[in-house]
Design a protein around this motif. Structure first.
Motif, PDB file in Angstrom:
ATOM      1  N   ASP A  89       0.826  -1.207   0.000  1.00 29.25           N
ATOM      2  CA  ASP A  89       0.000   0.000   0.000  1.00 29.25           C
ATOM      3  C   ASP A  89       0.862   1.259   0.000  1.00 29.25           C
ATOM      4  OD1 ASP A  89       0.920  -0.538   2.563  1.00 29.25           O
ATOM      5  OD2 ASP A  89      -0.858   0.284   3.552  1.00 29.25           O
ATOM      6  N   ARG A  90       2.001   1.204   0.697  1.00 29.12           N
ATOM      7  CA  ARG A  90       2.896   2.364   0.697  1.00 29.12           C
ATOM      8  C   ARG A  90       3.538   2.539  -0.681  1.00 29.12           C
ATOM      9  NH1 ARG A  90       7.651   2.177   4.850  1.00 29.12           N
ATOM     10  NH2 ARG A  90       5.866   1.771   6.229  1.00 29.12           N
ATOM     11  N   LYS A  91       3.883   1.427  -1.335  1.00 29.57           N
ATOM     12  CA  LYS A  91       4.447   1.521  -2.685  1.00 29.57           C
ATOM     13  C   LYS A  91       3.462   2.192  -3.641  1.00 29.57           C
ATOM     14  CE  LYS A  91       7.472  -2.557  -2.463  1.00 29.57           C
ATOM     15  NZ  LYS A  91       7.736  -3.919  -2.998  1.00 29.57           N
ATOM     16  N   ALA A  92       2.185   1.796  -3.543  1.00 32.15           N
ATOM     17  CA  ALA A  92       1.169   2.384  -4.418  1.00 32.15           C
ATOM     18  C   ALA A  92       1.024   3.874  -4.143  1.00 32.15           C
ATOM     19  CB  ALA A  92      -0.161   1.670  -4.218  1.00 32.15           C
ATOM     20  N   ARG A  93       1.045   4.263  -2.855  1.00 29.19           N
ATOM     21  CA  ARG A  93       0.927   5.668  -2.501  1.00 29.19           C
ATOM     22  C   ARG A  93       2.134   6.475  -2.985  1.00 29.19           C
ATOM     23  NH1 ARG A  93       4.098   8.284   0.687  1.00 29.19           N
ATOM     24  NH2 ARG A  93       3.854   6.912   2.483  1.00 29.19           N
ATOM     25  N   GLN A  94       3.329   5.848  -2.942  1.00 28.97           N
ATOM     26  CA  GLN A  94       4.534   6.545  -3.399  1.00 28.97           C
ATOM     27  C   GLN A  94       4.478   6.830  -4.893  1.00 28.97           C
ATOM     28  OE1 GLN A  94       7.575   3.845  -2.068  1.00 28.97           O
ATOM     29  NE2 GLN A  94       7.853   4.873  -0.090  1.00 28.97           N
ATOM     30  N   ARG A  95       3.840   5.957  -5.658  1.00 28.94           N
ATOM     31  CA  ARG A  95       3.714   6.211  -7.094  1.00 28.94           C
ATOM     32  C   ARG A  95       2.713   7.335  -7.370  1.00 28.94           C
ATOM     33  NH1 ARG A  95       3.171   0.609  -7.211  1.00 28.94           N
ATOM     34  NH2 ARG A  95       1.006   0.768  -7.966  1.00 28.94           N
ATOM     35  N   ALA A  96       1.660   7.390  -6.550  1.00 27.68           N
ATOM     36  CA  ALA A  96       0.628   8.415  -6.758  1.00 27.68           C
ATOM     37  C   ALA A  96       1.053   9.766  -6.184  1.00 27.68           C
ATOM     38  CB  ALA A  96      -0.682   7.961  -6.114  1.00 27.68           C
ATOM     39  N   ARG A  97       1.675   9.741  -5.008  1.00 23.57           N
ATOM     40  CA  ARG A  97       2.125  10.974  -4.356  1.00 23.57           C
ATOM     41  C   ARG A  97       3.546  10.748  -3.832  1.00 23.57           C
ATOM     42  NH1 ARG A  97       1.841  13.170   0.932  1.00 23.57           N
ATOM     43  NH2 ARG A  97       1.836  15.454   0.912  1.00 23.57           N
ATOM     44  N   LEU A 109      14.103   0.291  -8.172  1.00 16.29           N
ATOM     45  CA  LEU A 109      14.044   1.358  -9.163  1.00 16.29           C
ATOM     46  C   LEU A 109      13.581   0.805 -10.512  1.00 16.29           C
ATOM     47  CD1 LEU A 109      14.538   4.134 -10.362  1.00 16.29           C
ATOM     48  CD2 LEU A 109      16.980   3.586 -10.500  1.00 16.29           C
ATOM     49  N   SER A 110      14.118  -0.346 -10.906  1.00  8.70           N
ATOM     50  CA  SER A 110      13.713  -0.965 -12.166  1.00  8.70           C
ATOM     51  C   SER A 110      12.216  -1.273 -12.168  1.00  8.70           C
ATOM     52  CB  SER A 110      14.517  -2.234 -12.413  1.00  8.70           C
ATOM     53  OG  SER A 110      14.096  -2.886 -13.585  1.00  8.70           O
ATOM     54  N   LEU A 111      11.704  -1.750 -11.038  1.00  5.74           N
ATOM     55  CA  LEU A 111      10.271  -2.040 -10.951  1.00  5.74           C
ATOM     56  C   LEU A 111       9.443  -0.766 -11.043  1.00  5.74           C
ATOM     57  CD1 LEU A 111      10.129  -4.833  -8.210  1.00  5.74           C
ATOM     58  CD2 LEU A 111       9.671  -5.056 -10.652  1.00  5.74           C
ATOM     59  N   LEU A 112       9.909   0.313 -10.420  1.00  7.35           N
ATOM     60  CA  LEU A 112       9.190   1.585 -10.533  1.00  7.35           C
ATOM     61  C   LEU A 112       9.092   2.036 -11.992  1.00  7.35           C
ATOM     62  CD1 LEU A 112      10.353   3.916  -7.604  1.00  7.35           C
ATOM     63  CD2 LEU A 112       8.007   3.344  -8.229  1.00  7.35           C
ATOM     64  N   LEU A 113      10.140   1.795 -12.743  1.00  6.87           N
ATOM     65  CA  LEU A 113      10.138   2.193 -14.150  1.00  6.87           C
ATOM     66  C   LEU A 113       9.197   1.343 -14.991  1.00  6.87           C
ATOM     67  CD1 LEU A 113      13.956   2.857 -14.625  1.00  6.87           C
ATOM     68  CD2 LEU A 113      12.132   4.537 -14.956  1.00  6.87           C
ATOM     69  N   SER A 114       8.720   0.228 -14.445  1.00  4.68           N
ATOM     70  CA  SER A 114       7.842  -0.657 -15.218  1.00  4.68           C
ATOM     71  C   SER A 114       6.373  -0.259 -15.122  1.00  4.68           C
ATOM     72  CB  SER A 114       8.015  -2.105 -14.735  1.00  4.68           C
ATOM     73  OG  SER A 114       7.367  -2.310 -13.483  1.00  4.68           O
ATOM     74  N   TYR A 115       6.041   0.773 -14.335  1.00  6.76           N
ATOM     75  CA  TYR A 115       4.642   1.175 -14.177  1.00  6.76           C
ATOM     76  C   TYR A 115       4.263   2.248 -15.206  1.00  6.76           C
ATOM     77  CZ  TYR A 115       4.164  -1.445  -9.839  1.00  6.76           C
ATOM     78  OH  TYR A 115       4.090  -2.466  -8.914  1.00  6.76           O
ATOM     79  N   GLU A 117       2.765   4.870 -14.752  1.00  7.76           N
ATOM     80  CA  GLU A 117       2.940   6.211 -14.179  1.00  7.76           C
ATOM     81  C   GLU A 117       4.379   6.702 -14.246  1.00  7.76           C
ATOM     82  OE1 GLU A 117       0.940   3.934 -10.791  1.00  7.76           O
ATOM     83  OE2 GLU A 117       1.609   3.366 -12.800  1.00  7.76           O
ATOM     84  N   ALA A 118       5.323   5.842 -14.667  1.00  7.84           N
ATOM     85  CA  ALA A 118       6.741   6.187 -14.608  1.00  7.84           C
ATOM     86  C   ALA A 118       7.078   7.501 -15.310  1.00  7.84           C
ATOM     87  CB  ALA A 118       7.581   5.037 -15.166  1.00  7.84           C
TER      88      ALA A 118
END
Length: 789
Positions: A89-97, A109-115, A117-118
């Protein structure tokens, strides 16, 4: 560092431990939020700075040490961490805000780039700070991070890169890695002032008789406990997780004062690690036994002694560990090296001199792995459709992948899209497809979820969770060890004696036990002695005038060796042949590390078999290789000719488990074989079965498959250390000192005493090793032939 940022340049900071590297790396970020620079404007929202660390523990430690000054200054900066331990849930919130500063790892970091929203998430990014860059830049994690940096630069063209390290032997090579390819001049090299010279000593037995063999250095436990009592906080480093548990148990047996002593390694549960890290930060522990899990950058000010149990393996690695003590530039760090045997004494001595001279060592850069590139391409596809030429341009902007041309990249895309020629008829390997307009996209959204479940670079042996019946997790042991246990069996883990209740799926359910001597062993890659330290050891052995520096028993050992045989010399290869217990032995003193010696042993015994010499076995250490057989070796040069690395090497690797093991790793990294499905994790046997099946198909129908090529690259460099095998063959081609003896030589005692015990975890058979070594030594050290009668 601030000046480089103001000039719009990237920067590499090389400075001693305690110099303030982390705050220097963050200073341009802090400055950007200062009122004097904002000029009355409100600070912008969105992600401003990424901090990338090789260790989860380091990111959390930095957060502790960064949040305090930020709060005291009163800067409006939100700082958070993100790793595999972060709740979903914190990961999802970090992507949104997103926070202003995000502390993370290369994999996260690589996983964040796969969304999807990147692009929006990273559009505001101004800065990336890479800490302890030496720890992973030269490996596959460095490949993944280099590709991620290229992607980030495309999403945020003004982004500045900064990297930090205390132990770089060749800073310019790291500037090349950090810079967009070909733009090394855009990276400023910032050098910190030198710190106080560390106080490094070598612990010797009270009688100054260093053991002939063994690795655990358990002879030193009583003396080590005295050192712990005399210091505020001691950090005890070991080279393996097994040794961490073993030394911890030995210290507890000696702990008459009930001092608070903890243990920390990568297989312990997140809760156990956090608990110990918190206790250390609060100064509540007197000692902590650990592995490389705490090698880097941890800033605990109360540590006033670092102990290295066993061989240090490299001067840079040792300097990094020494830097954990005092963590101040103006105060010398105190460290003690505890050798387990005589060769480790020389290695410790060489490392001590290298540290005193400020000499560094480390691995060199090599071409990026195609399996990592395939994973990165899949991550980009998960974030949205892409054009081939755009991604290739990004990929080629990295030093690791500048060699990739259109043809190679087309092969990578074909693999991600179909699995390759031999697998393209299977729908499950069809992950991306090319549309008529030339863009690539996912064939189905479920592939994105599967990618995020399985992406990563570290492929350990499959693990079992160790849990109490109430669900409390203690950590993980390897599946091979756990599957060998029956209900009622006991073992020691996380500093506790445990009894097995049951094995359910991938959970090993346990309860407290009274006592156990069994400790889990792990298949982690064995660290070889660095080339730099190996060269120093050879020079020390050849320098007879310098032997006066050594303890009496070590000096006597070398003198008898010199009288009866030879000593290894720089640029030459010493080979000894002698009879022992009815067999013919040959010992090669290579000093090229265990992986290289193990590979050489496999190749030479095959060649001996072809020549009718009847080889029966071999044993390898970091320093030497000893082979025994039915007939003596008359001419070792014939066995060591350079052509052994052509046909025979290829034939051996293809027939051995090495290529299958390498293929298993690249298949997992590339996403061809998945370890996890939603709600379910494959066992190690299931993964191995899947990869073996695919491997056999590809070997038969598509031997030039992309992953076969990637597996060969791994087998050559990492698993067999073929470059160092080639160094041995080069020395053999120049000059071999082949000495024929009538019995075992003093120098061969340490390696021969390992026969039959070499495969055991270090420390598990030290008592037997010592007994065997003393028996061999009594024969080797006789100087009067009449006594043999």
């Amino acid at each position: 560092m601030l000046a480089a940022a103001d000039e719009g340049r990237h920067a590499l900071l090389v400075a001693d431990t305690g110099a303030g590297k982390t705050l220097a790396g963050f200073l341009p970020t802090l400055a950007a939020f200062c009122p004097s620079r904002l000029g009355g404007m409100k600070s912008a929202e969105g992600l401003h700075t990424l901090y990338v660390s090789p260790l989860k523990a380091l990111a959390h430690d930095v957060q502790r040490n960064l949040v305090t000054p930020v709060e005291e200054i009163g800067l409006p900066i939100r700082i958070e961490t993100r790793s595999g331990d972060t709740p979903s849930d914190r990961k999802a919130r970090q992507r949104a805000r997103p926070p202003h500063v995000l502390l993370t790892t290369p994999e996260s970091l690589s996983l964040l780039l796969s969304y999807p929203e990147a692009p929006e998430l990273f559009s505001t990014l101004q800065r990336v700070v890479i800490d302890e860059v030496h720890a992973f830049a030269t490996g596959k994690r460095g490949d993944l991070l280099a590709l991620s940096l290229a992607r980030l630069q495309a999403l945020a063209p003004a982004m500045q890169r900064a990297a930090l390290s205390a132990t770089l032997a060749d800073p310019d090579s790291y500037r090349g890695w950090l810079a967009p390819w070909g733009d090394i001049d855009t990276v400023a090299l910032v050098a910190g002032e030198a710190g106080a010279e560390p106080d490094v000593s070598i612990l010797l037995p009270r009688d100054e008789r260093i053991p002939w063999s063994g690795h655990a250095a358990t002879w030193a436990i009583d003396q080590l406990y005295e050192k712990i009592r005399a210091h505020r906080t001691t950090l005890v480093f070991t080279n393996t997780r097994f040794l961490a548990e073993y030394i911890f148990q030995c210290l507890w047996d000696a702990n008459e004062d009930k001092l608070p002593i903890g243990i920390h390694h990568g297989s312990l549960s997140k809760e156990a690690r956090r608990k110990v890290e918190g206790a250390m930060a609060r100064g509540e522990l007197r000692a902590l036994v650990c592995t490389a899990s705490l090698d880097l950058g941890i800033d605990w000010g109360d540590i006033d002694l670092v102990v290295q149990m066993g061989a240090p393996k490299g001067s840079s690695r040792l300097l990094q560990r020494i830097g954990r003590a005092n963590h101040r530039l103006d105060s010398p760090s105190e460290a003690i090296l505890v050798p387990g045997n005589r060769f480790e004494f020389f290695e410790a001595f060489a490392a001590q001199e290298a540290v005193r001279e400020g000499r560094r060592d480390g691995e060199g850069f090599r071409p990026g792995g195609l399996d990592v590139l395939a994973q990165h391409v899949m991550a980009i596809a998960c974030s949205g459709p892409f054009r081939e030429e755009d991604v290739l341009s990004e990929v080629r902007s990295t030093q690791a992948y500048a060699w990739v041309d259109e043809a190679i990249f087309a092969r990578v895309l074909d693999f991600v899209a179909t699995g390759g020629y031999a697998l393209r008829s299977y729908d499950r390997f069809r992950r991306i497809v090319k549309d008529r307009d030339g863009t690539w996209r996912l064939t189905h959204p479920e592939h994105a979820a599967r990618h995020r479940l399985n992406a990563g670079i570290i492929v350990d042996a499959e693990m079992l969770d160790v849990r109490f019946r109430n669900g409390r997790s203690l950590g993980k042991v390897e599946e091979g060890f756990g599957a060998s246990l029956e209900p009622g069996d006991t073992f020691r883990f996380a500093g506790m004696d445990l009894e097995v209740e049951s094995l359910k799926d991938l959970d090993l359910v346990v309860r407290a036990a009274k006592r156990s001597a069994t400790i889990p062993s792990y298949m982690g890659q064995r660290m070889p002695i660095s080339t730099h330290l190996a060269d120093r050891v050879r020079e020390m052995l050849a320098d007879r005038a310098g032997w006066a520096r050594f303890p009496d028993d070590v000096r006597e050992w070398l003198e008898v060796q010199d009288w009866r045989s030879h000593l290894p010399a720089p640029g030459r290869l010493l080979v000894e042949s002698f009879p022992h217990r009815g067999l013919a032995y040959t010992t090669y003193y290579t000093f090229e590390g265990w992986p290289a010696n193990q590979s050489l042993g496999m190749l030479v015994t095959r060649r001996m078999e072809d020549r009718g010499l009847g080889p029966l076995g071999f044993v390898a250490t970091d320093y030497a290789l000893s082979i025994w057989g039915l007939k003596p070796v008359e001419d070792p040069a014939v066995l060591l000719s350079p052509d052994i690395l052509t046909d025979e090497f290829v034939d051996w690797v293809q027939q051995s488990y090495l290529l299958r093991r390498a293929f298993r790793e690249v298949a997992v990294i590339s996403g061809l074989v998945e370890r996890q499905h939603p709600g379910k994790r494959k066992s190690g046997r299931q993964v191995t079965f899947s990869t073996d099946l695919i491997y056999d198909v590809l070997r038969k129908y598509e031997p030039d498959h992309l992953l076969i090529e990637a597996a060969w690259a791994d087998a050559r460099s990492r698993m067999t250390d073929v470059a160092r095998v080639a160094d041995v063959l080069d020395r053999a081609a120049r000059e071999i000192d082949h000495i024929r003896l009538d019995r075992i030589s003093p120098l061969s005692v340490p390696v021969l005493s390992m026969i039959g015990r070499e495969s055991l975890p270090s420390g598990a058979a030290d008592d037997e090793l010592l007994h065997e070594a003393e028996s061999l030594a009594s024969l080797a050290m006789r100087v009067d032939p009449a006594l043999d009668e």
